[in-house]
Scaffold this active site. Sequence first.
Site, PDB file in Angstrom:
ATOM      1  CG  HIS A   2      -6.542   7.690 -27.309  1.00  0.00           C
ATOM      2  ND1 HIS A   2      -5.517   7.505 -28.209  1.00  0.00           N
ATOM      3  CD2 HIS A   2      -7.521   6.804 -27.666  1.00  0.00           C
ATOM      4  CE1 HIS A   2      -5.846   6.554 -29.071  1.00  0.00           C
ATOM      5  NE2 HIS A   2      -7.052   6.123 -28.780  1.00  0.00           N
ATOM      6  CD  GLU A  55      -2.893  -1.140   2.361  1.00  0.00           C
ATOM      7  OE1 GLU A  55      -3.850  -1.932   2.341  1.00  0.00           O
ATOM      8  OE2 GLU A  55      -2.657  -0.378   3.331  1.00  0.00           O
ATOM      9  CD  GLN A  58     -11.635  -0.411 -22.418  1.00  0.00           C
ATOM     10  OE1 GLN A  58     -10.688  -0.774 -23.085  1.00  0.00           O
ATOM     11  NE2 GLN A  58     -12.859  -0.866 -22.618  1.00  0.00           N
ATOM     12  CE  LYS A  72      -4.609   2.556 -35.467  1.00  0.00           C
ATOM     13  NZ  LYS A  72      -3.748   2.704 -34.290  1.00  0.00           N
TER      14      LYS A  72
END
Length: 291
Positions: free
Chosen positions: A127, A36, A94, A188
Amino acid sequence: MIIIGGSATNGIDESLSKILSIPLVKVENKIFPDGESYIRVPSSIRDEEVLLVQTTDYPQDKHLIELFLIAETIRDLGAKKLTAIVPYLAYSRQDRRFKDGEAISIKTILHILSEVGVNTLVVVEPHKPEELSYFKGELKIVHPYHQIARKIKEIIEDPFILAPDRGALDRARKIAEEINAPYSYIEKERDRTTGEVRIKEAPNINLKGKDVVIIDDIISTGGTIVQATRLAYSLGAKSVTAAAIHLLLVGGAKERLREVGVKTLIGTNTINVNDKDIITIDVSQSIALSL
């Protein structure tokens, strides 16, 4: 105003302190035997406007937890305003459910940053900028294109800027325009199950005898850049340089890129590169200009 340097800053906190002439306080941090994190802010910050610097490169989960701990501690200690400077924001890829049942990881992280009291979030080259809408406060996005363009021109006399997919074309265009260089893109597609990348489309571009610079926001495993490099050489490129704002280079990516003929690698200190063979650009000046 005061700068709090977190547990992962890659020197950006120190550079900002010098550029802005603002005092810097480093957090105390250590890892307990059970794994931790321990965090302490060793200075009075009551009624201060605080700039917290903490990047979230590898190990991402550790650095994220420490970011959350530091941020809430700063608010608990009475800071008037908290700006979190997160040069590399982990989990940004994500940003949606590619397969049923997946977590939208960046949504969770941005919700937590909102809840622990961050008023303003500063991110270098996210992103997808639209994914930051999950954050409830003020947003500032930093694009260090000028610094990257200047470095490219410094080492390559007549570069050709190539985006490895259509989504990266705007970045390539802006960097190319900074140095009056030609530019184009390839297209791509990625298999979401295997992660394999293949070239889907290549516009009619002339790379014969060109020093090509492939520029992307993130180079992780390097699969996209490997394919783009092979294509560039097949079209007659003289040399290939690969550049990214966030140069992760995981799982032997550097070696794969060298094997296919990437001559030079360029990254920034949003990531702890720590490799003398890689040209690393300090993004602190770009961050300072955004504040």
